[in-house]
Design a protein around this motif. Structure first.
Motif, short mmCIF file in Angstrom:
data_model
loop_
_atom_site.label_atom_id
_atom_site.label_comp_id
_atom_site.label_asym_id
_atom_site.label_seq_id
_atom_site.Cartn_x
_atom_site.Cartn_y
_atom_site.Cartn_z
N TYR A 33 0.99 -1.18 -0.11
CA TYR A 33 -0.01 0.13 -0.08
C TYR A 33 0.99 1.29 -0.15
N LEU A 37 -7.65 2.67 -6.43
CA LEU A 37 -7.35 3.02 -4.79
C LEU A 37 -8.50 2.85 -4.02
N GLY A 59 0.58 4.35 -2.60
CA GLY A 59 0.35 5.77 -2.52
C GLY A 59 1.68 6.54 -2.76
N LEU A 96 -0.03 3.07 3.48
CA LEU A 96 -0.61 4.37 2.38
C LEU A 96 0.15 5.48 2.74
N HIS A 108 -2.77 -1.52 6.04
CA HIS A 108 -3.17 -0.71 4.90
C HIS A 108 -2.94 0.75 4.95
#
Length: 300
Positions: free
Chosen positions: A209, A233, A213, A255, A251
């Motif tokens: 994740y 996303l 990002g 991110l 997660h």
């Protein structure tokens, strides 16, 4: 525990045909060399005082009076352009697969490597207290490479391969590795903070994740169409919060860390690039350590 759907390949999404890199015809790009005008992809672009240059123009300009190192091809983030832009990604995939095979042969290792805050383990008698709060800090890292199910590791490794290759080419090996490891650590730290102390967690999804990002940040920096990555996303986040057995904390933590590090990596001013990039990584590391220490103090 948690599963990460595969990533999306970044590409310009306008109706007009997008040029392809002159060195990699299969890769679309909206960036051109400021000297020769040829289209170049993230792997080939070299930061210049104005815009980007292709490796050929950089080599040809090595006799301009600058030190030879100044003409070396550099990635978008200032890293060295490598002959194999996926080497670190291949190594990370290999480590994950090796650990998966190891625990398949020795299932008892899962209990020793899983992220666990604080819990009583009754075996072997007379039992013992296990977890990060008991000083087993390594669990925060080992859990990042641990998988038990084929589907779980399959999704995570697909995400790592598809997202990681492009990011490694754009950032360079050392910066990419820092992004991966710090995103995974941030995901573990947030899981340790929020999840129940006796709840186990494992998987590379926090790190993946983080790559997700970072891909969004890179696409924005390259002026690519953001709609595909935003839609993907959104789908991922729906799965994160609706499917059972998913450690959503990993997660979210990964991110956030991935976005923060990537912003520092690709938007750092050239004259202070290394300092800004190192500072972004240091801030994420310190934040993760602070969360871990605070949680440990609350549990002991």
């Amino acid at each position: 525990m948690d599963q990460q759907p595969p990533g999306d390949r970044a590409a310009a999404g306008s109706g007009v045909p997008t040029p392809t890199c002159y060195r990699h015809p299969d890769r679309e790009t909206g960036i051109s060399c400021t000297r020769c005008g040829r289209p170049i992809c993230p792997e080939c672009m070299v930061s210049a005082s104005v815009g980007f240059q292709c490796p050929d123009c950089v080599r040809q300009g090595s006799g301009t009076g600058h030190h030879p190192a100044a003409a070396r091809p550099r990635t978008l983030a200032g890293g060295s352009v490598a002959a194999d832009p996926r080497l670190v990604t291949k190594i990370l995939v290999g480590i994950n697969l090796a650990v998966f095979l190891l625990v398949s042969v020795r299932p008892a290792l899962v209990g020793d490597l899983t992220l666990l805050g604080l819990a009583w383990d009754p075996s072997p008698p007379p039992g013992s207290v296990e977890g990060v709060a008991e000083g087993q800090w390594y669990r925060l890292v080992t859990s990042m490479f641990l998988h038990q199910e084929v589907v779980h590791i399959g999704f995570n490794m697909l995400g790592l391969w598809w997202l990681g290759g492009q990011l490694e080419a754009a950032l360079g090996r050392s910066r990419y590795l820092a992004l991966y490891l710090l995103s995974g650590l941030a995901g573990s730290a947030l899981t340790y903070l929020i999840a129940a102390p006796n709840q186990g967690s494992l998987g590379a999804s926090g790190a993946v994740y983080g790559l997700f990002g970072a891909t969004a940040v890179l696409m924005r920096r390259m002026n690519y169409d953001m709609r595909p990555v935003l839609v993907l996303l959104a789908i991922n986040m729906v799965f994160t919060f609706t499917w059972g057995g998913i450690a959503w904390e990993a997660h979210v933590g990964g991110l956030i860390a991935g976005v923060a590090i990537a912003v520092g990596m690709v938007h750092a001013p050239r004259e202070r690039r290394t300092a800004v990039q190192a500072g972004a990584c240091a801030l994420v590391l310190l934040a993760s350590i602070g969360i871990i220490v605070a949680r440990t103090m609350s549990l002991t």
